[in-house]
Write an enzyme that holds these catalytic residues in place. Structure first.
Site, PDB file in Angstrom:
ATOM      1  N   CYS A 114      18.995  -6.162 -14.763  1.00 61.10           N
ATOM      2  CA  CYS A 114      19.069  -6.923 -16.267  1.00 61.10           C
ATOM      3  C   CYS A 114      19.557  -6.027 -17.271  1.00 61.10           C
ATOM      4  O   CYS A 114      19.927  -6.871 -18.538  1.00 61.10           O
ATOM      5  CB  CYS A 114      17.797  -7.772 -16.475  1.00 61.10           C
ATOM      6  SG  CYS A 114      17.510  -9.065 -15.008  1.00 61.10           S
ATOM      7  N   HIS A 263      18.755 -10.608 -23.348  1.00 60.76           N
ATOM      8  CA  HIS A 263      19.014 -11.030 -22.252  1.00 60.76           C
ATOM      9  C   HIS A 263      18.487 -12.362 -21.570  1.00 60.76           C
ATOM     10  O   HIS A 263      17.370 -12.820 -22.169  1.00 60.76           O
ATOM     11  CB  HIS A 263      18.583  -9.894 -21.016  1.00 60.76           C
ATOM     12  CG  HIS A 263      18.366 -10.332 -19.553  1.00 60.76           C
ATOM     13  ND1 HIS A 263      19.601 -10.824 -19.038  1.00 60.76           N
ATOM     14  CD2 HIS A 263      17.398 -10.296 -18.717  1.00 60.76           C
ATOM     15  CE1 HIS A 263      19.228 -11.121 -17.691  1.00 60.76           C
ATOM     16  NE2 HIS A 263      17.829 -11.129 -17.583  1.00 60.76           N
ATOM     17  N   ASN A 293      20.001 -17.317 -15.290  1.00 60.96           N
ATOM     18  CA  ASN A 293      19.874 -16.038 -15.524  1.00 60.96           C
ATOM     19  C   ASN A 293      21.119 -15.019 -14.793  1.00 60.96           C
ATOM     20  O   ASN A 293      20.949 -15.102 -13.500  1.00 60.96           O
ATOM     21  CB  ASN A 293      18.554 -15.242 -15.206  1.00 60.96           C
ATOM     22  CG  ASN A 293      18.382 -13.850 -15.096  1.00 60.96           C
ATOM     23  OD1 ASN A 293      19.269 -13.142 -15.201  1.00 60.96           O
ATOM     24  ND2 ASN A 293      17.019 -13.421 -15.096  1.00 60.96           N
TER      25      ASN A 293
END
Ligand code: COA
Length: 337
Positions: A114, A263, A293
């Protein structure tokens, strides 16, 4: 003083929209559970005949190059961030290099999950600051949908992730040392102590049965595992901390931030980070409801939408932050030009 700026950005998400209700046909879950715990309404799952990881990267990169007014021939380096590469090896960076008319430039694949986009931004920024390169293409792309565990054991992970790609072109600028513009600083961290708290273990090079098809069919090790609450607690601690690190390094406070792009891990994580830092909701980008995500792609996709909506403008102080598997976490502070 040589610094780098983001000269152009682009993103691509597959056309296949998978709503929570649609996902509930494959996963024992509900729209209500997903929305309440994550803020996600829908995500994109790629269509095999239409897309690949690097193919999505090409589509995002084409837009980013166009926005920067450059061609592949102008690019000196490719940095490709992904945790879901097309092949075990070689990396997706060379597949992108082959697919577009680049020169025989270097392609670096970067594995920071990430945090991949901010890590990549930092790597590209250092090459530009050093004077070695002038224009660098940074891509973050992921296909999660082929590797999720849709059984009850994996449902807390399966509902979170989506597919997509984002890209940025970084270019060298000459900026005033007293009043710098472009990328001001980047701050990268990791703590491998918790590597297995959010991970896909196979194919593992030290296991004799790394490509054992029975193991693969059973799902063991090939699907992502995640200790959700553990990840959550660390994310809401380290993201504000690393944002403060960036602000302190440049003599700013949270009140100076015009746009925070975290993020997109979970809408609740973003809300806690925002509240802890006392930043107004309208200054914090959140589009997780549409895409879930998308790991290395989430920050560039969110930045592209923020640019389109006028939430990032010339002169703005833009802060990026991430937390994810590794654990890795990072921030970047940019005076937008
Ligand atoms: N649908 C319905 N119920 C589900 C479910 C789903 N998709 N996933 C889990 N559950 C159930 C569990 O079985 C459990 O039931 P029980 O109480 O009867 O045992 C209950 O919901 C709670 O499960 P848990 O896994 O503890 O949920 P949680 O409250 O921790 O929420 C996450 C799960 C993943 C949403 C949350 O932990 C989270 O967002 N963590 C951060 C993850 C993240 O951001 N990862 C990416 C980092 S980059």
């Amino acid at each position: 003083m040589i610094r780098s700026k983001i000269a152009g950005m682009g993103f691509y998400v597959p056309a296949n929209v998978v709503s929570n209700d649609e996902l509930s046909k494959r996963v024992n879950t509900t729209d209500e559970w997903i929305k309440e715990r994550t803020g996600i309404s829908e995500r994109r799952f790629f269509v095999p005949e239409e897309d690949t990881n690097f193919g999505m990267g090409v589509k995002a990169a084409t837009i980013a190059l166009d926005k920067a007014g450059l061609t592949p021939q102008d690019i000196d380096l490719i940095v490709y961030a992904t945790l879901s590469p097309d092949y075990y090896f070689p990396g997706s960076g060379v597949l992108l290099q082959r697919a577009m008319p680049f020169r025989n430039i270097a392609a670096i694949d970067l594995r920071a999950q990430c945090s991949g986009f901010i890590y990549g931004l930092s790597v590209a920024d250092q090459f530009i600051r050093s004077g070695m390169y002038k224009n660098i293409l940074l891509v973050g792309a992921e296909i999660h949908s082929t590797g999720l565990d849709f059984s009850d054991a994996g449902r807390h992970v399966a509902v979170i992730f989506g597919d997509g790609a984002g890209a940025a072109v970084l270019s060298a600028i000459d900026t005033d040392a007293e009043k710098p513009e472009g990328i001001l600083s980047t701050h990268l961290h990791s703590n491998g102590e918790f590597a297995e708290q959010l991970a896909i273990i196979y194919p593992a090079s030290a296991k004799l049965d790394k490509f054992d098809s029975k193991n693969m069919e059973a799902g063991g090790g090939y699907f992502p595992v995640m200790n959700g609450s553990f990840v959550f607690k660390h994310a809401v601690t380290y993201m504000p901390e690393v944002v403060m690190e960036a602000l302190n390094a440049n003599g700013y406070t949270p009140a100076d931030i015009d746009c925070l792009v975290p993020h997109q891990a979970n809408a609740r994580i973003t809300a806690v980070v925002r509240e802890k830092m006392g930043i107004a909701e309208e200054k914090v980008i959140s589009n997780i409801h549409k895409y879930g995500n998308t790991t290395a792609a989430s920050i560039p996709i969110a930045m592209c939408e923020a640019l389109e909506q006028g939430k990032i403008k010339k002169g703005d102080l833009v802060c990026l932050t991430s937390f994810g598997s590794g654990f890795t976490w990072a921030s970047a502070l940019i005076r937008w030009v």
